[in-house]
Design a protein around this motif. Structure first.
Motif, PDB file in Angstrom:
ATOM      1  N   HIS A   1     -12.992 -27.351  78.615  1.00  0.00           N
ATOM      2  CA  HIS A   1     -13.249 -28.616  78.479  1.00  0.00           C
ATOM      3  C   HIS A   1     -14.739 -28.925  78.365  1.00  0.00           C
ATOM      4  O   HIS A   1     -15.389 -28.064  78.749  1.00  0.00           O
ATOM      5  N   LYS A   2     -15.058 -30.191  77.941  1.00  0.00           N
ATOM      6  CA  LYS A   2     -16.259 -30.758  77.824  1.00  0.00           C
ATOM      7  C   LYS A   2     -16.565 -30.871  79.266  1.00  0.00           C
ATOM      8  O   LYS A   2     -15.923 -30.922  80.154  1.00  0.00           O
TER       9      LYS A   2
ATOM     10  N   SER B   1     -13.949 -23.543  84.173  1.00  0.00           N
ATOM     11  CA  SER B   1     -13.644 -23.328  82.755  1.00  0.00           C
ATOM     12  C   SER B   1     -14.472 -22.445  82.054  1.00  0.00           C
ATOM     13  O   SER B   1     -13.954 -21.737  81.288  1.00  0.00           O
TER      14      SER B   1
ATOM     15  N   HIS C   1      -7.622 -26.944  80.181  1.00  0.00           N
ATOM     16  CA  HIS C   1      -7.258 -28.033  79.422  1.00  0.00           C
ATOM     17  C   HIS C   1      -6.371 -27.797  78.157  1.00  0.00           C
ATOM     18  O   HIS C   1      -6.302 -26.944  77.807  1.00  0.00           O
TER      19      HIS C   1
ATOM     20  N   GLU D   1      -5.727 -31.343  76.217  1.00  0.00           N
ATOM     21  CA  GLU D   1      -5.806 -32.594  75.745  1.00  0.00           C
ATOM     22  C   GLU D   1      -7.102 -32.794  74.838  1.00  0.00           C
ATOM     23  O   GLU D   1      -7.967 -32.318  75.097  1.00  0.00           O
TER      24      GLU D   1
ATOM     25  N   GLN E   1     -10.430 -34.131  75.830  1.00  0.00           N
ATOM     26  CA  GLN E   1     -11.275 -33.359  76.601  1.00  0.00           C
ATOM     27  C   GLN E   1     -12.129 -32.166  76.158  1.00  0.00           C
ATOM     28  O   GLN E   1     -12.470 -31.242  76.329  1.00  0.00           O
ATOM     29  N   SER E   2     -11.525 -31.907  74.841  1.00  0.00           N
ATOM     30  CA  SER E   2     -11.634 -30.798  74.041  1.00  0.00           C
ATOM     31  C   SER E   2     -12.867 -31.043  72.797  1.00  0.00           C
ATOM     32  O   SER E   2     -13.412 -31.999  72.922  1.00  0.00           O
TER      33      SER E   2
ATOM     34  N   LYS F   1     -13.463 -36.145  83.459  1.00  0.00           N
ATOM     35  CA  LYS F   1     -12.296 -36.116  82.581  1.00  0.00           C
ATOM     36  C   LYS F   1     -11.662 -37.563  82.275  1.00  0.00           C
ATOM     37  O   LYS F   1     -11.715 -38.292  83.053  1.00  0.00           O
ATOM     38  N   GLU F   2     -10.977 -37.449  81.040  1.00  0.00           N
ATOM     39  CA  GLU F   2     -10.658 -38.642  80.446  1.00  0.00           C
ATOM     40  C   GLU F   2      -9.128 -38.576  80.503  1.00  0.00           C
ATOM     41  O   GLU F   2      -8.559 -37.761  79.899  1.00  0.00           O
TER      42      GLU F   2
END
Length: 536
Positions: A8-9, A15, A300, A302, A305-306, A429-430
């Motif tokens: 993810h970001k 990750s 992840h 979503e 988040q990508s 994270k959102e």
């Protein structure tokens, strides 16, 4: 095609470690994959990569289709000093074909097609010559009597058959004649080049003067008028090439390319790399059904988040340990989602299932990802599978997991040199609940006093961020690794959702004992409280 594997970001150790380890596994199984990162690494992850001598992944910002993803067509190319005649032969009367003109390093300097050549030749003064000596000899089927075949000839062409017509001839001219008297007089005037026609040679007196003045002499069997008719074909292609080139770089996105193509009347377009070196060409047919990048997601699932452009890529696999998000695929994929404390635990199990040995550096990454996400196996997200993985990986590495984990956290929890914004987003994270955007950042620390000394600055930033970016709720949790508890600073449209979720007073920096997991504690608690108070 290379398949990109990434987490993810705002990447954390799990990750990055899972992306690198899974890429190693996939490549061992015959795939062509490459681990990538979606943001800058934190200090903890840098410590881990340095510890086990693993190279940091490259940054990936967007996975929309690019020119590099297309199959380029070949394109004929020549150097700028190639003759117009030879270039026309290469184009073979194909009015839509494109010719690339490159320098000695294969860098694009211009393009030409038959229309360019015809139009620019007509516009150009037909009496001007700018050609290499070798091209002149080829076009005129001539013989160099005096002078060097190397070099270039540039000047205004004069056709003089008789002495009576002789006027205004000097060093700026190229003379075409079959008269020895004219040739001698031209040499006296220091003309640059004499082209002597009809298969003859000037007389001895003219030859003597030509040599004295170091004038170049070419003889040809053509008559004077034939030479005048074809001499411009020897001109360098650079004299008529189009230097205002519509070209595309291999990193250009197809959305942008498509727009430019539709506005242009050209059929083919050169492709170059970042250094302007020619790679090939593409046309409109290439962008009708462009290839999509293949990606594998870890840690992840979503969109929020990508990576940017994920909807235009082809997701072929997901390996994750979080709740299932909203990513949609057009085809069935391998989706491995397990109730474990770390994505690295899943990747470890994939190694075991494939019966592929885990080298020391990969074992180091895997145990680091598990240790980080489970807080040295103390987080409530920890499972027996995580413990089993750590036990086996410890044997490969011969390390004490508690000692190593503390050294890793110590390296990673230092906030020195970070701005408040960087701290907020370092592990952020959102999530979306009923269309409401909720953001949760988590920072692990060994020194909560340092943070509380700047509490008001954090409060101001988070409340501002919540309002400016339209967050229904924005929370920053400072998790004390030793005490296994978190301190919360937040901004929310309904603060009672926060206070109910964590059973705290409406107080910034409130301590929540035992709160360490965003996935298993923070998000579920918020969703439960929202269901009670969010719909009022």
């Amino acid at each position: 095609m290379t398949t990109f594997i990434f987490g993810h970001k705002n990447p954390d150790t799990d990750s990055i470690a899972s992306a690198i380890a899974l890429s190693y596994l996939k490549n061992k199984q015959g795939m062509n994959t490459k681990p990538m990162k979606l943001g800058e690494l934190n200090k903890e992850t840098e410590f881990v990569l340095n510890k086990f001598g693993v190279e940091e992944p490259e940054l990936l910002l967007d996975v929309r289709p690019q020119v590099r993803d297309l199959k380029h067509e070949s394109i004929d190319k020549v150097l700028p000093d190639e003759s117009i005649e030879e270039c026309k032969n290469i184009l073979k009367n194909d009015e839509t074909a494109l010719l690339a003109i490159v320098d000695g390093e294969d860098k694009l300097v211009g393009v030409a097609n038959l229309k360019d050549i015809a139009v620019k030749t007509l516009k150009r003064d037909m009496e001007e010559i700018d050609a290499s000596v070798s091209n002149l000899l080829t076009i005129l089927e001539g013989k160099l009597v005096d002078g060097s075949e190397n070099g270039n000839i540039e000047g205004r062409v004069k056709l003089i058959a008789r002495m009576d017509d002789f006027e205004d001839v000097d060093s700026k001219n190229v003379l075409i004649t079959s008269s020895s008297r004219v040739a001698k007089k031209a040499a006296e005037n220091r003309v640059r080049l004499i082209i002597f026609t009809n298969g003859k040679m000037p007389d001895e007196e003219a030859i003597k003067k030509i040599k004295e003045e170091e004038t170049m002499l070419i003889t040809t069997d053509m008559d004077i008028f034939s030479v005048a008719r074809v001499i411009d074909r020897s001109n360098d292609i650079s004299t008529v090439m189009n230097t205002e080139v519509i070209k595309f770089y291999e990193d250009d996105f197809l959305d942008d390319v498509r727009e430019v193509m539709l506005e242009s009347k050209r059929r083919s377009f050169p492709i170059v790399d970042k250094d302007n070196k020619l790679l090939g060409c593409i046309d409109r047919n290439h962008i009708i059904n462009p290839g999509r990048k293949e990606v594998i997601l870890v840690d992840h699932n979503e969109y929020g988040q990508s990576v940017n452009g994920l909807k235009e890529a082809r997701v072929i696999e997901i390996v994750d340990h979080h709740k299932i998000g909203g990513i949609m695929t057009s085809n069935p994929i391998s989706f491995r989602n397990m109730i474990v404390g770390s994505t690295c635990t899943i990747v470890y199990s994939m190694f075991k299932e494939a019966n592929i040995d885990i080298p020391r550096e990969i074992a180091g990454l895997l145990i680091s990802g598990i240790t980080s996400d489970t807080l040295i196996l103390r987080s409530p997200t920890t499972t027996d599978k995580d413990r089993e993985a750590v036990d086996e990986l410890s044997k490969i590495l011969d390390i004490d997991i508690k000692e190593y984990g503390m050294s890793m956290f110590k390296a990673g929890t230092s906030l020195e040199g970070y701005t408040i914004e960087e701290i907020f987003y370092r592990d952020f994270k959102e999530f979306t609940v009923d269309g409401h955007k909720i953001g949760i950042g988590q920072v692990f620390t060994l020194d909560i006093d340092e943070i509380m000394a700047k509490k008001q600055e954090y409060i101001d930033f988070i409340k501002g961020k919540q309002e400016e970016d339209g967050y229904y709720m924005a929370i920053l949790a400072f998790t004390d690794i030793i005490e296994e508890s978190s301190y919360l600073i937040y901004g929310a449209e309904k603060t009672n959702i926060v206070t109910e979720a964590f059973k705290i007073k409406n107080e910034q920096g409130a301590l929540v004992p035992g709160l360490v997991s965003r996935k298993k504690q923070m998000v579920p608690n918020i969703m439960d409280a929202y269901n009670i108070y969010g719909k009022e």
